[in-house]
Motif scaffolding. Sequence first.
Motif, mmCIF file in Angstrom:
data_model
loop_
_atom_site.group_PDB
_atom_site.id
_atom_site.type_symbol
_atom_site.label_atom_id
_atom_site.label_comp_id
_atom_site.label_asym_id
_atom_site.label_seq_id
_atom_site.Cartn_x
_atom_site.Cartn_y
_atom_site.Cartn_z
ATOM 1 N N ARG A 165 -1.058 0.625 -6.261
ATOM 2 C CA ARG A 165 -2.335 1.395 -6.035
ATOM 3 C C ARG A 165 -3.014 1.503 -7.318
ATOM 4 O O ARG A 165 -4.229 1.147 -7.666
ATOM 5 N N HIS A 166 -2.035 1.860 -8.301
ATOM 6 C CA HIS A 166 -2.388 2.146 -9.610
ATOM 7 C C HIS A 166 -2.891 0.974 -10.245
ATOM 8 O O HIS A 166 -3.945 0.732 -10.846
ATOM 9 N N ASN B 206 0.733 -1.208 -0.035
ATOM 10 C CA ASN B 206 -0.121 0.036 -0.003
ATOM 11 C C ASN B 206 0.796 1.401 -0.078
ATOM 12 O O ASN B 206 0.405 2.338 -0.359
ATOM 13 N N ARG B 207 2.036 1.063 0.338
ATOM 14 C CA ARG B 207 2.879 2.123 0.513
ATOM 15 C C ARG B 207 3.311 2.746 -1.055
ATOM 16 O O ARG B 207 3.753 3.826 -1.015
ATOM 17 N N LEU B 208 3.159 1.765 -2.014
ATOM 18 C CA LEU B 208 3.784 2.153 -3.452
ATOM 19 C C LEU B 208 2.548 2.434 -4.330
ATOM 20 O O LEU B 208 1.501 1.987 -4.125
ATOM 21 N N GLN B 209 2.943 3.736 -4.713
ATOM 22 C CA GLN B 209 1.801 4.317 -5.743
ATOM 23 C C GLN B 209 1.515 3.339 -6.760
ATOM 24 O O GLN B 209 0.430 3.172 -7.278
#
Length: 264
Positions: free
Chosen positions: A200-201, A194-197
Amino acid sequence: MRQNIGMGKIIAIANQKGGVGKTTTAVNLAAGLAIFGYRTLLIDLDPQANATSSCDAELGSDYASTYEVLIGQLSASSATFPTYIKDLFVVPGHVRLAGAEVEMAAMVGRDKRLAEALDPIKRQYEFILIDCPPSLGLLTINALSAADSVLIPVQCEYYALEGVSKLNDTIRVVRRYLNPNLEIEGVLLTLYDNRLQLCRHVAQEVRNHFGDKVYQTIISRNISLAEAPGFSQPVALYDAESRGSSNYSSLVSEICADRPSVLA
């Protein structure tokens, strides 16, 4: 063993792209279903046999495997072994599977060898999970021909959907010629951080593409999931309090939401 189990649901876990959490999902979903009380059979179709080693089956030194089942030397029941989890059984993989596709090429009904082998034992299990190799060859075609549905793990990394489109093409061919009732069981997001954009993308991109076929459960990156195979255990036994164990328990609940509880 509970009575009147009924015919087991056969789920192939497939993605020809390696490193997406396919075997991790096969092992931990199978273990989770068994822990929830569902009589479950895990079939290891991968020559690497990582699913077999990860569930600590009670095997001898020269054990029977899916190879012997596919080429017709043994019945599926003769190649089934118990594990240390009650209600979880395995038909193990073996490096011998690496040559199975060549040997099966000239066989009559080569695409349905596994389906025919599983037909006599379907009623003994509530779930039958098939861990497919990371390819779209004859072994995976056999799995899709035998299955009621296919669960697709998709890693939250670049090119996540690229390999899935090829699998979708294969599913369409199998539906047309071999198994018209094959459905997509669901799409599972794996290796999520969840820390990585980027994660999420990709998760949003997968949801946009597959809609409600994407499970609410997401499998997060978790050290216990990575370590558990080294101890020949599903994560629920290796570290029951870990996020990985919680994730797969949630997936079991989601998959079994419409089935009667066996823990009551």
